[in-house]
Enzyme design. Structure first.
Site, PDB file in Angstrom:
ATOM      1  N   ASP A  22       0.834  -1.206   0.000  1.00 51.96           N
ATOM      2  CA  ASP A  22       0.000   0.000   0.000  1.00 51.96           C
ATOM      3  C   ASP A  22       0.870   1.257   0.000  1.00 51.96           C
ATOM      4  OD1 ASP A  22      -2.388   1.351  -0.061  1.00 51.96           O
ATOM      5  OD2 ASP A  22      -2.719   1.265   2.102  1.00 51.96           O
ATOM      6  N   GLY A  25      -0.079   5.470  -4.444  1.00 48.86           N
ATOM      7  CA  GLY A  25      -0.682   6.750  -4.818  1.00 48.86           C
ATOM      8  C   GLY A  25      -0.052   7.893  -4.039  1.00 48.86           C
ATOM      9  N   ARG A  35      -1.307  10.200  -9.198  1.00 48.25           N
ATOM     10  CA  ARG A  35      -1.153   9.020  -8.327  1.00 48.25           C
ATOM     11  C   ARG A  35      -0.870   7.732  -9.090  1.00 48.25           C
ATOM     12  NH1 ARG A  35      -4.199   7.285  -4.369  1.00 48.25           N
ATOM     13  NH2 ARG A  35      -4.351   5.252  -5.376  1.00 48.25           N
ATOM     14  N   HIS A  39       2.213   3.381  -9.374  1.00 46.51           N
ATOM     15  CA  HIS A  39       2.084   1.935  -9.589  1.00 46.51           C
ATOM     16  C   HIS A  39       3.296   1.307 -10.302  1.00 46.51           C
ATOM     17  CE1 HIS A  39      -1.719   2.299  -7.695  1.00 46.51           C
ATOM     18  NE2 HIS A  39      -2.315   2.932  -8.688  1.00 46.51           N
ATOM     19  N   SER A  67      -7.518  -5.622  -5.013  1.00 45.69           N
ATOM     20  CA  SER A  67      -8.584  -6.220  -4.199  1.00 45.69           C
ATOM     21  C   SER A  67      -9.913  -6.204  -4.947  1.00 45.69           C
ATOM     22  CB  SER A  67      -8.731  -5.459  -2.876  1.00 45.69           C
ATOM     23  OG  SER A  67      -9.437  -4.253  -3.074  1.00 45.69           O
ATOM     24  N   GLU A  69     -12.375  -4.850  -4.058  1.00 45.21           N
ATOM     25  CA  GLU A  69     -12.965  -3.512  -3.858  1.00 45.21           C
ATOM     26  C   GLU A  69     -12.258  -2.439  -4.700  1.00 45.21           C
ATOM     27  OE1 GLU A  69     -12.254  -5.624  -1.153  1.00 45.21           O
ATOM     28  OE2 GLU A  69     -14.373  -6.184  -1.253  1.00 45.21           O
ATOM     29  N   LEU A 133      11.028 -20.345  -4.518  1.00 51.88           N
ATOM     30  CA  LEU A 133       9.968 -19.512  -3.946  1.00 51.88           C
ATOM     31  C   LEU A 133       8.637 -19.692  -4.694  1.00 51.88           C
ATOM     32  CD1 LEU A 133       9.179 -16.991  -2.113  1.00 51.88           C
ATOM     33  CD2 LEU A 133       9.792 -15.595  -4.107  1.00 51.88           C
ATOM     34  N   ARG A 196      -4.954  -2.022   8.852  1.00 48.43           N
ATOM     35  CA  ARG A 196      -6.154  -2.831   8.633  1.00 48.43           C
ATOM     36  C   ARG A 196      -5.855  -3.930   7.613  1.00 48.43           C
ATOM     37  NH1 ARG A 196      -8.058   2.480   6.825  1.00 48.43           N
ATOM     38  NH2 ARG A 196      -7.526   2.759   4.626  1.00 48.43           N
ATOM     39  N   GLU A 209       1.727 -13.147  12.572  1.00 47.72           N
ATOM     40  CA  GLU A 209       2.286 -11.964  13.244  1.00 47.72           C
ATOM     41  C   GLU A 209       2.153 -10.763  12.308  1.00 47.72           C
ATOM     42  OE1 GLU A 209       3.334 -11.875  16.344  1.00 47.72           O
ATOM     43  OE2 GLU A 209       3.022 -14.033  16.585  1.00 47.72           O
TER      44      GLU A 209
HETATM   45  C1  IPE Z   1      -5.470  -2.824  -0.208  1.00 46.76           C
HETATM   46  O1  IPE Z   1      -5.104  -1.499  -0.400  1.00 46.76           O
HETATM   47  C2  IPE Z   1      -5.426  -3.588  -1.475  1.00 46.76           C
HETATM   48  C3  IPE Z   1      -4.124  -3.675  -2.150  1.00 46.76           C
HETATM   49  C4  IPE Z   1      -2.965  -3.270  -1.721  1.00 46.76           C
HETATM   50  C5  IPE Z   1      -4.162  -4.329  -3.410  1.00 46.76           C
HETATM   51  P1  IPE Z   1      -6.190  -0.340  -0.497  1.00 46.76           P
HETATM   52  O2  IPE Z   1      -5.431   0.924  -0.605  1.00 46.76           O
HETATM   53  O3  IPE Z   1      -7.154  -0.625  -1.580  1.00 46.76           O
HETATM   54  O4  IPE Z   1      -6.923  -0.469   0.911  1.00 46.76           O
HETATM   55  P2  IPE Z   1      -7.906   0.534   1.672  1.00 46.76           P
HETATM   56  O5  IPE Z   1      -8.981   0.901   0.695  1.00 46.76           O
HETATM   57  O6  IPE Z   1      -7.102   1.736   2.076  1.00 46.76           O
HETATM   58  O7  IPE Z   1      -8.394  -0.236   2.848  1.00 46.76           O
HETATM   59  C1  IPE Z   2      -1.619   0.185  -3.396  1.00 47.31           C
HETATM   60  O1  IPE Z   2      -1.357   1.539  -3.368  1.00 47.31           O
HETATM   61  C2  IPE Z   2      -1.820  -0.350  -4.791  1.00 47.31           C
HETATM   62  C3  IPE Z   2      -3.185  -0.825  -5.085  1.00 47.31           C
HETATM   63  C4  IPE Z   2      -4.186  -0.841  -4.271  1.00 47.31           C
HETATM   64  C5  IPE Z   2      -3.393  -1.311  -6.430  1.00 47.31           C
HETATM   65  P1  IPE Z   2      -2.527   2.601  -3.359  1.00 47.31           P
HETATM   66  O2  IPE Z   2      -2.869   2.921  -4.784  1.00 47.31           O
HETATM   67  O3  IPE Z   2      -3.659   2.139  -2.534  1.00 47.31           O
HETATM   68  O4  IPE Z   2      -1.817   3.843  -2.705  1.00 47.31           O
HETATM   69  P2  IPE Z   2      -2.442   4.854  -1.655  1.00 47.31           P
HETATM   70  O5  IPE Z   2      -2.907   4.052  -0.482  1.00 47.31           O
HETATM   71  O6  IPE Z   2      -3.573   5.543  -2.344  1.00 47.31           O
HETATM   72  O7  IPE Z   2      -1.318   5.781  -1.331  1.00 47.31           O
HETATM   73 MG    MG Z   3      -4.103   2.379  -0.538  1.00 42.40          MG
END
Ligand code: IPE
Ligand code: IPE
Ligand code: MG
Length: 251
Positions: A22, A25, A35, A39, A67, A69, A133, A196, A209
Site C-alpha cells: 500500500d 498513490g 497518483r 504503480h 482487491s 474492492e 519460492l 487494517r 504476526e
Molecule cells: C489494499 O489497499 C489492497 C491492495 C494493496 C491491493 P487499499 O489501498 O485498496 O486499501 P484501503 O482501501 O485503504 O483499505
Molecule cells: C496500493 O497503493 C496499490 C493498489 C491498491 C493497487 P494505493 O494505490 O492504494 O496507494 P495509496 O494508499 O492511495 O497511497
Molecule cells: Mg491504498
C-alpha cells in the site's frame, strides 16, 4: 527474545510472508506526480522484494496486488493497473521461470480480459514445476468472497450427500479456500501506514504476526524487509499457550 539485526538462523525465518503493498498513490503525490505514476514504481519494489525472498529461501510470498474492492477506483486508474498487470507479466515471467520461482494467482479471474486470463494461465503452467519460492499474486481477491465460495462448495457437497453437516471441520473449510496446499502466513506486512486487513486473507491470517510500517510501497527494499523479519524474530508465538509452556517446548 535476543535478536541480532539480520539474524542468520534461517530456520526461524517466516516460511510464508503475506504483504499488502500500500501507498503507491501517496508516493507519487508526494512527488507532485499523478497518483497512477506510483504503480510502476510499485512494480520495481515488487521485483526487489521477490529477489530478497528468493535469496533468503522464504517458501511463499503472497502479494495483494488488486482487491475485489479496487474496482471502485476511477476508471482511468483501474485501466492503467490492468495494463501494468499485463505488461509486468509479459516482461517478468521468463525471469521468474529462470529463477526457479513458481507463480500462482488467487482471486476471481473471469472479470479480467481474455488476454490477461490467458497470460495468467500460461505463466502458471510455465512455472508450475519450479521448486524455489512460490509467488502468489492476489488479483481481484477478497477474503469475504473466498469464504463465500468455499461455503457454496461445501454446501453443494452436503446437498449431494457427499458430506454430513457435522463432518464440516476446519480442515475442510481451509481446503475449500484459495491456496489450500500452502502453509498459512507466518508474517503479514502492510506498508503505507494503514493498520487494517482490507479484506485480505481473513481465514489464513488467524495466527499470523502483524508488522505495520509507515514506509510507502515504492520505497520497499531488502533493508525494510529485513527489519520486518527482525521484528518477527523478536515475537513469541504462543498459539494460545502460556509463555512458560512455549519456552519449555523450545528448550
Ligand atoms: C489494499 O489497499 C489492497 C491492495 C494493496 C491491493 P487499499 O489501498 O485498496 O486499501 P484501503 O482501501 O485503504 O483499505
Ligand atoms: C496500493 O497503493 C496499490 C493498489 C491498491 C493497487 P494505493 O494505490 O492504494 O496507494 P495509496 O494508499 O492511495 O497511497
Ligand atoms: Mg491504498
Amino acid at each position: 527474545m535476543q535478536v541480532e539485526p539480520g539474524d542468520t538462523d534461517k530456520s526461524r525465518y517466516p516460511k510464508h510472508i503475506a504483504i499488502i503493498m500500500d501507498g503507491n498513490g501517496r508516493w507519487a503525490q508526494k512527488r507532485h506526480l499523478p497518483r497512477i505514476m506510483g504503480h510502476p514504481a510499485g512494480v520495481k519494489a515488487v521485483k526487489r522484494v521477490v529477489t530478497f525472498c528468493a535469496e533468503q529461501d522464504i517458501q511463499v510470498l503472497t502479494l495483494f496486488a488488486f482487491s475485489s474492492e479496487n474496482w471502485r477506483r476511477p476508471k482511468e486508474e483501474v485501466s492503467k493497473l490492468m495494463g501494468l498487470f499485463m505488461l509486468t507479466m509479459q516482461a517478468e515471467v521468463k525471469h521468474l521461470y529462470k529463477n526457479n520461482i513458481r507463480l500462482r494467482f488467487i482471486g476471481e479471474r473471469a472479470v479480467f480480459s481474455e488476454k490477461i486470463q490467458q497470460k495468467m494461465a500460461e505463466s502458471e503452467r510455465l512455472t508450475e514445476n519450479n521448486t524455489g519460492l512460490t509467488l502468489v499474486i492476489a488479483a481481484n481477491y477478497g477474503g469475504h468472497r473466498d469464504m463465500t465460495l468455499a461455503m457454496q462448495d461445501i454446501a453443494q457437497q452436503v446437498k449431494d450427500g457427499i458430506v454430513a453437516p457435522d463432518e464440516i471441520d476446519e480442515t475442510m473449510i481451509a481446503g475449500a479456500l484459495s491456496i489450500p496446499d500452502l502453509t498459512d502466513p507466518d508474517l503479514f506486512i502492510r506498508s503505507g501506514g494503514e493498520q487494517r486487513i482490507s479484506n485480505f486473507l481473513l481465514w489464513q491470517l488467524a495466527y499470523t504476526e502483524f508488522h505495520f510500517t509507515e514506509k510507502l510501497w515504492p520505497d520497499f527494499d531488502a533493508r525494510i524487509m529485513q527489519d520486518a523479519i527482525d521484528d518477527f524474530l523478536s515475537r513469541e508465538r504462543r498459539f494460545g499457550r502460556t509463555s512458560e509452556q512455549v519456552q519449555k517446548m523450545s528448550s
